[in-house]
Design an enzyme around this catalytic site. Structure first.
Site, PDB file in Angstrom:
ATOM      1  N   TYR A  49       4.591   8.719  -1.983  1.00 46.67           N
ATOM      2  CA  TYR A  49       3.607   7.638  -1.818  1.00 46.67           C
ATOM      3  C   TYR A  49       2.581   8.028  -0.749  1.00 46.67           C
ATOM      4  O   TYR A  49       1.373   7.898  -0.956  1.00 46.67           O
ATOM      5  CB  TYR A  49       4.340   6.349  -1.429  1.00 46.67           C
ATOM      6  CG  TYR A  49       3.439   5.137  -1.252  1.00 46.67           C
ATOM      7  CD1 TYR A  49       2.837   4.533  -2.348  1.00 46.67           C
ATOM      8  CD2 TYR A  49       3.211   4.596   0.003  1.00 46.67           C
ATOM      9  CE1 TYR A  49       2.026   3.413  -2.192  1.00 46.67           C
ATOM     10  CE2 TYR A  49       2.405   3.478   0.177  1.00 46.67           C
ATOM     11  CZ  TYR A  49       1.811   2.897  -0.930  1.00 46.67           C
ATOM     12  OH  TYR A  49       0.997   1.792  -0.765  1.00 46.67           O
TER      13      TYR A  49
ATOM     14  N   SER B 250      -3.619   3.200   2.496  1.00 40.92           N
ATOM     15  CA  SER B 250      -2.448   2.580   3.144  1.00 40.92           C
ATOM     16  C   SER B 250      -2.297   3.193   4.518  1.00 40.92           C
ATOM     17  O   SER B 250      -2.786   4.306   4.763  1.00 40.92           O
ATOM     18  CB  SER B 250      -1.198   2.893   2.311  1.00 40.92           C
ATOM     19  OG  SER B 250      -0.021   2.536   3.014  1.00 40.92           O
TER      20      SER B 250
END
Ligand code: NDP
Length: 247
Positions: free
Chosen positions: A159, A146
């Site tokens: 995350y 990501s």
């Protein structure tokens, strides 16, 4: 028309998190190219419908119910693909969850979930395919990280930590092998079901408010396609794909 599964260049591609979003879009693209795709996720109905749809279009897809947090389940996913096709060319470690929240909200079960799915899940995939790829003398592991693996934002600490870790272990894997290709693809805001995993209502509303600029999941599938279509000696290591309008 999809290529026949026997044409040169057709690969056996295993995709985790294939039941929606980026995994589903990637499966559709690669199957349309003639690759044999093996679809893993927990929602059996979604996988069966996707495999049927790919098959109806002339593609070749094998659905297999999978929870990436279970190492034995991941091994059985890989074994099923190997038993069916005799090799495993590509593993796309795509399954992920993103229950964002501030650290002081202490949603520790969600921290564990992200570590279990986004990090341990990727490690389980690597462990399951490495012996096969080494015995074959080659293979390709594509890890979906990501832009949160390149930066850190409030509510995304855990995350981001999992996605930074995915980039770190990918680089380690790359350095340890002269046979495997290792690619990290880091998407920015992409249309999918991912915000559904955000349990904190205020954070979820804020993130969903940003999704107007999100790019289609197929844009990430195109990056996967680019990486795996390179000649065997060409290892595309890092691709970042985000909306033009993303800051
Ligand atoms: P989706 O929520 O649409 O897809 C996530 C997929 O992961 C689903 O197929 C889900 O299937 C699967 N999954 C979740 N938990 C498990 C599990 N325990 N075992 C097996 N499969 C699991 O979101 P995206 O397509 O967006 O997410 C794909 C990847 O892309 C993730 O790694 C995410 O972090 C990353 N990403 C996404 C971005 C975005 O903006 N969308 C941006 C940056 C990265 P099921 O529930 O059926 O198990």
């Amino acid at each position: 028309m999809p290529r026949s599964s026997t044409v040169p260049g057709s690969k056996v591609v295993l995709i985790t998190g294939a039941s929606s979003g980026i995994g589903e879009a990637t499966a559709r693209l690669l199957a349309a190219d003639g690759h044999r795709v093996v679809l893993g996720a927990r929602r059996a109905g979604r996988l069966a419908a996707l495999a049927e749809s790919i098959g109806a279009g002339g593609g070749n897809a094998l659905p297999h119910v999978l929870d990436v947090t279970d190492p034995a389940g991941v091994r059985s996913f890989v074994t099923a693909a190997h038993d069916r096709y005799g090799r495993v060319d590509v593993l796309v470690n795509n399954a992920g969850v993103m229950p964002l929240s501030r650290l002081d909200a202490l949603r520790t079960d969600e921290w564990d979930r992200m570590i279990d799915v986004n990090l341990r899940g990727v490690l389980h995939g690597i462990a399951a395919v490495l012996p096969i790829m080494q015995a074959q003398g080659g293979g390709h592991i594509v890890n979906i990280a990501s832009v949160s693996g390149l930066r850190v934002d409030p509510t995304a600490a855990v995350y981001s930590a999992t996605k930074h870790a995915v980039r770190a272990l990918s680089e380690g894997l790359r350095q340890e092998s002269r046979e495997l290709r290792v690619t990290v693809i880091s998407p920015g805001l992409t249309r999918s079901e991912l915000t559904g995993s955000i349990g904190d209502g205020a954070v979820r509303a804020a993130v969903e408010g940003q999704m107007g600029i999100a790019i289609p999941a197929a844009a990430i599938g195109e990056a996967v396609r680019y990486a795996i279509d390179q000649p065997a000696g060409v290892d595309v290591n890092e691709i970042v794909v985000r909306p033009t309008a993303q800051g």
